[in-house]
Design an enzyme around this catalytic site. Structure first.
Site, mmCIF file in Angstrom:
data_model
loop_
_atom_site.group_PDB
_atom_site.id
_atom_site.type_symbol
_atom_site.label_atom_id
_atom_site.label_comp_id
_atom_site.label_asym_id
_atom_site.label_seq_id
_atom_site.Cartn_x
_atom_site.Cartn_y
_atom_site.Cartn_z
ATOM 1 N N PRO A 1 63.076 31.118 32.363
ATOM 2 C CA PRO A 1 63.281 32.236 33.284
ATOM 3 C C PRO A 1 62.059 33.159 33.250
ATOM 4 C CG PRO A 1 65.004 32.176 31.553
ATOM 5 C CD PRO A 1 63.998 31.119 31.214
ATOM 6 N N GLY B 1 59.875 36.541 33.233
ATOM 7 C CA GLY B 1 60.126 37.876 32.687
ATOM 8 C C GLY B 1 61.105 37.871 31.530
ATOM 9 N N GLY C 1 60.399 37.020 28.336
ATOM 10 C CA GLY C 1 59.767 37.144 27.012
ATOM 11 C C GLY C 1 59.531 35.801 26.361
ATOM 12 N N LEU C 2 59.751 34.708 27.113
ATOM 13 C CA LEU C 2 59.627 33.365 26.543
ATOM 14 C C LEU C 2 58.349 32.665 27.010
ATOM 15 C CD1 LEU C 2 63.366 32.285 26.935
ATOM 16 C CD2 LEU C 2 62.239 33.264 24.913
ATOM 17 N N GLY C 3 57.406 33.433 27.515
ATOM 18 C CA GLY C 3 56.084 32.866 27.840
ATOM 19 C C GLY C 3 56.068 32.044 29.115
ATOM 20 N N ALA D 1 52.610 32.157 30.861
ATOM 21 C CA ALA D 1 51.604 31.376 30.105
ATOM 22 C C ALA D 1 51.850 29.888 30.314
ATOM 23 C CB ALA D 1 51.674 31.724 28.617
ATOM 24 N N ALA D 2 53.121 29.462 30.277
ATOM 25 C CA ALA D 2 53.420 28.030 30.422
ATOM 26 C C ALA D 2 53.036 27.536 31.815
ATOM 27 C CB ALA D 2 54.906 27.772 30.149
ATOM 28 N N ASP E 1 50.338 33.803 23.690
ATOM 29 C CA ASP E 1 51.241 32.991 24.529
ATOM 30 C C ASP E 1 50.515 31.759 25.058
ATOM 31 O OD1 ASP E 1 52.821 35.208 24.117
ATOM 32 O OD2 ASP E 1 53.323 35.516 26.221
HETATM 33 C C1 MEV Z 1 53.964 38.811 24.706
HETATM 34 O O1 MEV Z 1 54.586 37.547 24.511
HETATM 35 C C2 MEV Z 1 53.468 39.330 23.417
HETATM 36 C C3 MEV Z 1 52.738 40.650 23.440
HETATM 37 O O2 MEV Z 1 52.234 40.827 22.116
HETATM 38 C C4 MEV Z 1 51.632 40.685 24.462
HETATM 39 C C5 MEV Z 1 50.455 39.800 24.106
HETATM 40 O O3 MEV Z 1 50.243 39.457 22.948
HETATM 41 O O4 MEV Z 1 49.662 39.486 25.048
HETATM 42 C C6 MEV Z 1 53.680 41.813 23.726
#
Ligand code: MEV
Length: 308
Positions: A80, A82, A84-86, A89-90, A130
């Site tokens: 999903p 937003g 927080g699971l990257g 980046a993936a 990430d």
């Molecule tokens: C995001 O997954 C992690 C943070 O530390 C941001 C980053 O490292 O770029 C909040």
């Protein structure tokens, strides 16, 4: 035509502090983003099948790494956005992997470096955590000092990150997604303002760094109880930095009775938490009971790869 995939991640210890050059540990998880790419031979332009959430990551990735003909790119993601699971980046790593593969230049390190540049352009201030863990898979330990098992070194302005392969014991983590999307950029900017203006916040960042170093030792010696306690402390410090939210705290509280430790993971402000546990089904139930979306994830997941 080529199909690639890259994993999402959880941050076990050290998010936010890593942006300031402190150490952090990230683990790849078995939820992946896939990219199918092909060069199209007419000049009508590429077909945009990309959700608007990731459009800027994909267009920047293409801009940075491709100067051939028009591309048809299709993305599918189990992550999903937003959360927080990257997910960004993936998607970025899978797209760069597909382009590298079309060019016959597929190389994990180059993809990780390019992906960090893309994230920095789109997101603003970031660390390479990430993007590096999505490219490498398994687990990584990031530090401002060079250690053993170095994978690569990335620097930006005055900050230095040495990215190391990190052996991860078999561990079961349960992710709890609040369902609330939280873009990383504004949260990183919020913590930076706090750190720029108060010594107290700078001390918290240092303490998170110390917790991560201790956590690395606990993980290496298989001390899950000690690791869980450090996750709890890390969570408390992230809450003081102002990145925890009531829904996140609710999921952490629900998981704790059945876990060694639990904390928010990633940027916070919504997004997800993780729990380290031997009772994943119980934790998943508890998370669901508080309105969260649970995923039970194992460790030792492959990084960016070309699919058969
Ligand atoms: C995001 O997954 C992690 C943070 O530390 C941001 C980053 O490292 O770029 C909040």
């Amino acid at each position: 035509m080529v199909v690639t995939s890259a994993p999402g991640k959880v941050i076990l210890l050290g998010e936010h502090a890593v942006v300031f050059g402190r150490p952090a540990i990230a683990l790849a998880i078995g939820l992946r983003s896939r990219c199918r790419a092909q060069i199209i031979d007419d000049h009508i332009g590429s077909v945009d099948r990309i959700g608007v959430q990731h459009g800027s990551y994909i267009s920047t990735a293409i801009h940075c790494s491709w100067d051939g003909g028009p591309l048809d790119i299709e993305i599918q993601s189990q992550l999903p956005s937003g959360s927080g699971l990257g997910s960004s980046a993936a998607v970025t790593v899978a797209t760069l992997g597909a382009i590298a593969s079309l060019k016959g230049e597929f190389d994990e390190e180059t993809i990780a470096r390019q992906a960090f540049e893309v994230e920095s352009v789109v997101q603003g201030r970031a660390s390479p955590i990430d993007t590096s863990v999505s490219a490498h898979g398994k687990g990584i330990f990031i530090s401002s000092e060079r250690g053993s098992d170095l994978l690569w070194h990335i620097s930006k302005d005055t900050r230095n990150w040495y990215i190391h392969d990190c052996e991860v014991p078999d561990m079961t983590l349960v992710v709890g997604f609040t369902g609330n999307k939280a873009p990383t950029g504004p949260l990183v900017a919020k913590v930076k303002r706090y750190v720029d203006h108060t010594r107290f916040a700078r001390e918290i960042i240092d303490e998170i760094g110390d917790i991560t170093l201790e956590g690395l030792q606990r993980m290496r010696s298989g001390d899950v109880e000690g690791l869980g306690r450090l996750m709890n402390r890390n969570h408390g410090l992230l809450a003081i930095l102002g990145v925890c939210t009531p829904p996140l705290q609710k999921l952490v509280d629900a998981a704790l009775p059945h876990s060694y430790g639990a904390k928010l993971t990633g940027a916070g402000g919504g997004g997800s938490m993780i729990a380290l546990t031997d009772a994943p089904e119980k934790v998943a139930e508890a998370i669901k009971g508080r309105g969260g979306i649970p995923f039970i994830v194992g460790t030792g997941v492959e990084g960016v790869k070309v699919e058969e």
